[in-house]
Motif scaffolding. Structure first.
Motif, PDB file in Angstrom:
ATOM      1  N   VAL A   1      40.932  47.696  33.031  1.00  0.00           N
ATOM      2  CA  VAL A   1      40.720  46.467  33.802  1.00  0.00           C
ATOM      3  C   VAL A   1      39.262  46.440  34.252  1.00  0.00           C
ATOM      4  O   VAL A   1      38.779  47.384  34.888  1.00  0.00           O
ATOM      5  CB  VAL A   1      41.652  46.401  35.027  1.00  0.00           C
ATOM      6  CG1 VAL A   1      41.486  45.076  35.754  1.00  0.00           C
ATOM      7  CG2 VAL A   1      43.102  46.606  34.599  1.00  0.00           C
ATOM      8  N   ILE A   2      38.575  45.381  33.897  1.00  0.00           N
ATOM      9  CA  ILE A   2      37.144  45.258  34.220  1.00  0.00           C
ATOM     10  C   ILE A   2      36.949  44.060  35.138  1.00  0.00           C
ATOM     11  O   ILE A   2      37.327  42.936  34.788  1.00  0.00           O
ATOM     12  CB  ILE A   2      36.309  45.070  32.935  1.00  0.00           C
ATOM     13  CG1 ILE A   2      36.567  46.213  31.958  1.00  0.00           C
ATOM     14  CG2 ILE A   2      34.822  44.964  33.277  1.00  0.00           C
ATOM     15  CD1 ILE A   2      35.929  45.995  30.592  1.00  0.00           C
ATOM     16  N   HIS A   3      36.376  44.310  36.298  1.00  0.00           N
ATOM     17  CA  HIS A   3      36.054  43.225  37.222  1.00  0.00           C
ATOM     18  C   HIS A   3      34.550  42.969  37.170  1.00  0.00           C
ATOM     19  O   HIS A   3      33.753  43.901  37.317  1.00  0.00           O
ATOM     20  CB  HIS A   3      36.434  43.591  38.655  1.00  0.00           C
ATOM     21  CG  HIS A   3      37.903  43.767  38.853  1.00  0.00           C
ATOM     22  ND1 HIS A   3      38.776  42.713  38.892  1.00  0.00           N
ATOM     23  CD2 HIS A   3      38.663  44.883  38.996  1.00  0.00           C
ATOM     24  CE1 HIS A   3      40.011  43.156  39.074  1.00  0.00           C
ATOM     25  NE2 HIS A   3      39.969  44.482  39.124  1.00  0.00           N
ATOM     26  N   VAL A   4      34.178  41.730  36.981  1.00  0.00           N
ATOM     27  CA  VAL A   4      32.767  41.369  36.918  1.00  0.00           C
ATOM     28  C   VAL A   4      32.448  40.439  38.095  1.00  0.00           C
ATOM     29  O   VAL A   4      33.125  39.417  38.287  1.00  0.00           O
ATOM     30  CB  VAL A   4      32.427  40.660  35.586  1.00  0.00           C
ATOM     31  CG1 VAL A   4      30.964  40.249  35.556  1.00  0.00           C
ATOM     32  CG2 VAL A   4      32.756  41.571  34.407  1.00  0.00           C
ATOM     33  N   ASN A   5      31.467  40.813  38.875  1.00  0.00           N
ATOM     34  CA  ASN A   5      31.005  39.975  39.986  1.00  0.00           C
ATOM     35  C   ASN A   5      29.515  39.717  39.801  1.00  0.00           C
ATOM     36  O   ASN A   5      28.707  40.649  39.911  1.00  0.00           O
ATOM     37  CB  ASN A   5      31.230  40.682  41.334  1.00  0.00           C
ATOM     38  CG  ASN A   5      32.680  40.720  41.722  1.00  0.00           C
ATOM     39  OD1 ASN A   5      33.183  39.825  42.386  1.00  0.00           O
ATOM     40  ND2 ASN A   5      33.376  41.771  41.275  1.00  0.00           N
ATOM     41  N   VAL A   6      29.161  38.505  39.517  1.00  0.00           N
ATOM     42  CA  VAL A   6      27.755  38.158  39.293  1.00  0.00           C
ATOM     43  C   VAL A   6      27.478  36.799  39.931  1.00  0.00           C
ATOM     44  O   VAL A   6      28.415  36.065  40.270  1.00  0.00           O
ATOM     45  CB  VAL A   6      27.420  38.104  37.781  1.00  0.00           C
ATOM     46  CG1 VAL A   6      27.468  39.491  37.169  1.00  0.00           C
ATOM     47  CG2 VAL A   6      28.367  37.167  37.061  1.00  0.00           C
ATOM     48  N   PRO A   7      26.218  36.434  40.100  1.00  0.00           N
ATOM     49  CA  PRO A   7      25.917  35.097  40.613  1.00  0.00           C
ATOM     50  C   PRO A   7      26.485  34.007  39.708  1.00  0.00           C
ATOM     51  O   PRO A   7      26.702  34.220  38.507  1.00  0.00           O
ATOM     52  CB  PRO A   7      24.382  35.059  40.625  1.00  0.00           C
ATOM     53  CG  PRO A   7      23.986  36.491  40.735  1.00  0.00           C
ATOM     54  CD  PRO A   7      25.015  37.246  39.954  1.00  0.00           C
ATOM     55  N   ALA A   8      26.718  32.854  40.283  1.00  0.00           N
ATOM     56  CA  ALA A   8      27.417  31.786  39.572  1.00  0.00           C
ATOM     57  C   ALA A   8      26.731  31.367  38.274  1.00  0.00           C
ATOM     58  O   ALA A   8      27.389  30.946  37.328  1.00  0.00           O
ATOM     59  CB  ALA A   8      27.581  30.584  40.495  1.00  0.00           C
ATOM     60  N   ASP A   9      25.425  31.469  38.216  1.00  0.00           N
ATOM     61  CA  ASP A   9      24.710  30.984  37.034  1.00  0.00           C
ATOM     62  C   ASP A   9      24.483  32.080  35.989  1.00  0.00           C
ATOM     63  O   ASP A   9      23.678  31.923  35.080  1.00  0.00           O
ATOM     64  CB  ASP A   9      23.368  30.379  37.446  1.00  0.00           C
ATOM     65  CG  ASP A   9      22.510  31.369  38.215  1.00  0.00           C
ATOM     66  OD1 ASP A   9      23.012  32.476  38.504  1.00  0.00           O
ATOM     67  OD2 ASP A   9      21.358  31.033  38.522  1.00  0.00           O
ATOM     68  N   SER A  10      25.175  33.194  36.137  1.00  0.00           N
ATOM     69  CA  SER A  10      24.982  34.289  35.183  1.00  0.00           C
ATOM     70  C   SER A  10      25.946  34.149  34.019  1.00  0.00           C
ATOM     71  O   SER A  10      27.159  34.238  34.200  1.00  0.00           O
ATOM     72  CB  SER A  10      25.217  35.635  35.895  1.00  0.00           C
ATOM     73  OG  SER A  10      24.337  35.800  36.968  1.00  0.00           O
ATOM     74  N   ASP A  11      25.426  33.918  32.847  1.00  0.00           N
ATOM     75  CA  ASP A  11      26.249  33.826  31.645  1.00  0.00           C
ATOM     76  C   ASP A  11      26.067  35.044  30.751  1.00  0.00           C
ATOM     77  O   ASP A  11      27.003  35.511  30.115  1.00  0.00           O
ATOM     78  CB  ASP A  11      25.894  32.567  30.848  1.00  0.00           C
ATOM     79  CG  ASP A  11      26.287  31.310  31.605  1.00  0.00           C
ATOM     80  OD1 ASP A  11      27.332  31.340  32.284  1.00  0.00           O
ATOM     81  OD2 ASP A  11      25.544  30.320  31.526  1.00  0.00           O
ATOM     82  N   ASP A  12      24.867  35.547  30.714  1.00  0.00           N
ATOM     83  CA  ASP A  12      24.543  36.585  29.749  1.00  0.00           C
ATOM     84  C   ASP A  12      25.352  37.864  29.955  1.00  0.00           C
ATOM     85  O   ASP A  12      25.766  38.500  28.986  1.00  0.00           O
ATOM     86  CB  ASP A  12      23.049  36.925  29.818  1.00  0.00           C
ATOM     87  CG  ASP A  12      22.198  35.757  29.353  1.00  0.00           C
ATOM     88  OD1 ASP A  12      22.774  34.843  28.742  1.00  0.00           O
ATOM     89  OD2 ASP A  12      20.987  35.776  29.610  1.00  0.00           O
ATOM     90  N   LEU A  13      25.571  38.225  31.198  1.00  0.00           N
ATOM     91  CA  LEU A  13      26.228  39.498  31.451  1.00  0.00           C
ATOM     92  C   LEU A  13      27.649  39.517  30.888  1.00  0.00           C
ATOM     93  O   LEU A  13      28.020  40.429  30.158  1.00  0.00           O
ATOM     94  CB  LEU A  13      26.256  39.804  32.952  1.00  0.00           C
ATOM     95  CG  LEU A  13      27.041  41.064  33.328  1.00  0.00           C
ATOM     96  CD1 LEU A  13      26.426  42.297  32.682  1.00  0.00           C
ATOM     97  CD2 LEU A  13      27.108  41.241  34.830  1.00  0.00           C
TER      98      LEU A  13
END
Lengths: 192, 247
Positions: free
Chosen positions: B224-236
Motif C-alpha cells: 500500500v503506497i500513500h502519496v501526499n504531494v501539493p495539488a499541482d504535482s503530476d510528475d511524482l
C-alpha cells in the motif's frame, strides 16, 4: 491552558546574537536550520542546564527546542528563531520539571564533596567551579516561576519587559518573582 | 534597588556566565535528529490519518476476502500476470530506485528516506519525504501487509488493502493486480480530516492524496503506497506508477 503548540514567534528581534542572521541565499530550509543549530545549540543547551540543573534533561530539552523550531521554521526563520527556541525551552521545561523534580534533585552532598575537594587548594579556578556548582544547585531549589524569572532576568540579562514578554506574564510579576527568587537564591547560597 | 542588591546581581551574573553543562551538545547530531523526527512526524500524521479514516471498511473487506485466496481483479478487469505485463518499471532520469521487500520503485532525487517506521500500519513500512520547504508536504509512504499482520482488522485502525470507489487498474510487472486511487472522495475526506478540517471539505490548499495498492502475483502480500504531494504535482505520481515493479 497555553500549550507549546500555541507559542507564536516572538514579535521582536531581541537578543539574537549579532553574528547570526537568516539570509535567503537559495539554500534549503534544512540547510538554514542546520546553520542555525550549529550557531545556537550550545547556548540553548546552557540555558536548559541552568533551568533544570540536570545534564541529561538539559540535552533532552535542547533537542525538543530544536525539533519544534524546525517544525515551525517557515514561520520563525525570518523573525527571531533563537527567541522562539528559547521560549520552547522554557515552556517545555515546566511540565517535565513537575514530573521529575524529585528525580533530578541532586544531593547537597555532591556540592559538599566539590567544596571539600576545593578546600585544600584555593586557586581561582577551583573557587569558580564550586561557585557555579552551588549556583546550579541553589537554582534547583527555587520554584519554577521564580527560577525562570531569575534565569532570564539576572543570568541572561534580559530587561523586565523582555522577561515578561518571554514568559507571558506581567512586568509586576517579573519584579515580584525576581525579587523573591533572588532573595531565596542568596539565602540558599549563603546557607550552603 | 540598593547598591548591595546590584553588587549581588552582578556577582550572580558573573558566576552564571561560567556555568556550562558537563556534557557538550553536538549541534550537527541534534539538528539531524530534529529534522528526521519532524519528517517522520509529518509522514505519520498524514499517513495514519488517511489509513485510519478507512479502517472500518478495511477490516471487513479483508476478512471477507479470505486470507488464503489469491488476489482478485476488480470487477470487469482482467488479471495481469507478470509475463503478460507491458514493459513497465521505467525509472525517470535522475530518480533513485528504492525497495521494500519485493517491490521496487523510483523517487525523485530530493526525496530522502526516513527509515523504517515500526509504529506504522503494516508489517514493514518506510517513508520518503522532500523537506526542502517545511510548509510543503511531499511524502511517499510505502507499507506491506499480509493476512498475518496482527492489526489487520477494523477495530485496531488497520490498513485498507482493497481498492476503494474510483480505483483504476494499471499494469505493474510482477503484480496480479495494481490499482491507483487519485483524489477520490474517500481520500479527499481523509485528507480533510488529516488537516484538521471537517471530513469531506478539503480546503483550497489541500494536498493531492493518492493511494496505490499492488498485489503481487501468487502472493497474499499487498503493498500500500500513500502519496501526499501539493495539488499541482503530476510528475511524482506518474513517475512512481511507471517505475513500480514486483520481484
Amino acid at each position: 491552558m497555553t500549550t507549546i503548540e500555541d507559542i507564536e514567534p516572538p514579535r521582536q528581534a531581541d537578543h539574537v546574537p549579532p553574528d547570526f542572521t537568516v539570509v535567503r541565499t537559495g539554500v534549503t530550509a534544512v540547510e538554514q536550520f542546520r546553520l542555525f543549530a550549529v550557531e545556537h545549540t550550545a547556548t540553548l543547551h546552557r540555558i536548559a542546564y541552568l533551568m533544570c540543573g540536570d545534564d541529561h534533561r538539559a540535552h533532552d530539552l535542547t533537542q525538543i527546542a530544536l525539533e519544534r523550531t524546525f517544525r515551525h521554521w517557515s514561520r520563525v526563520k525570518d523573525g527571531n528563531p533563537f527567541g522562539y527556541a528559547r521560549r520552547v525551552l522554557f515552556t517545555a521545561r515546566v511540565d517535565g520539571w513537575r514530573r521529575t523534580r524529585r528525580e533530578v534533585l541532586r544531593s547537597p552532598d555532591s556540592v559538599l564533596e566539590i567544596q571539600d575537594m576545593a578546600g585544600g587548594s584555593t586557586s581561582p579556578s577551583d573557587v569558580d567551579v564550586v561557585e557555579r556548582e552551588r549556583l546550579v544547585h541553589a537554582l534547583r531549589r527555587l520554584g519554577s516561576g521564580q527560577r525562570r524569572v531569575v534565569v532570564l532576568r539576572y543570568l541572561l540579562d534580559l530587561s523586565e519587559t523582555e522577561t515578561a514578554a518571554e514568559l507571558g506574564i506581567s512586568v509586576g510579576t517579573v519584579k515580584s518573582q525576581g525579587a523573591r527568587g533572588l532573595a531565596r537564591l542568596r539565602e540558599h547560597l549563603e546557607k550552603d | 534597588m540598593t547598591e548591595n542588591h546590584n553588587t549581588w546581581a552582578t556577582h550572580l551574573r558573573r558566576v552564571g556566565a561560567g556555568v556550562v553543562p558537563p556534557t557538550p551538545a553536538d549541534p550537527h547530531v541534534m539538528a539531524a535528529v530534529a529534522v528526521r523526527r519532524t519528517r517522520v512526524r509529518r509522514a505519520v500524521v498524514a499517513g495514519v490519518s488517511v489509513t485510519g479514516a478507512v479502517a472500518a471498511i478495511a477490516g471487513t473487506a479483508f476478512a471477507l476476502g479470505g486470507s488464503a485466496q489469491p488476489p482478485e481483479a476488480l470487477p470487469g478487469a482482467a488479471m495481469v500476470s507478470a509475463t503478460e505485463a507491458a514493459a513497465v518499471g521505467t525509472v525517470p532520469e535522475g530518480w533513485h530506485v528504492e525497495h521494500l521487500r519485493d517491490l521496487s520503485f523510483a523517487l525523485p532525487p530530493e526525496f530522502e528516506g526516513d527509515g523504517p517506521n515500526p509504529p506504522e500500519p503494516g508489517e514493514e513500512s518506510w517513508t520518503w519525504s522532500d523537506d526542502r520547504d517545511p510548509d510543503v508536504h511531499r511524502s511517499v509512504h510505502v507499507e506491506v501487509v499480509t493476512p498475518e499482520y496482527a492489526y489487520y482488522d477494523a477495530t485496531a485502525g488497520g490498513t485498507r488493502s482493497t481498492p476503494g470507489d474510483g480505483a483504476e487498474e494499471f499494469e505493474v510487472a510482477g503484480a496480479g493486480v495494481a490499482t491507483v486511487e487519485d483524489m477520490t472522495e474517500e481520500l479527499k475526506a481523509a485528507a480533510g480530516t488529516a488537516d484538521g478540517r471537517d471530513a469531506g471539505t478539503p480546503g483550497p490548499d489541500s494536498p493531492r492524496v493518492a493511494r496505490i495498492i499492488v498485489h503481487p502475483a501468487g502472493s497474499d502480500a499487498r503493498y500500500v503506497i500513500h502519496v501526499n504531494v501539493p495539488a499541482d504535482s503530476d510528475d511524482l505520481l506518474d513517475g512512481l506508477r511507471e517505475s513500480l515493479r514486483v520481484g
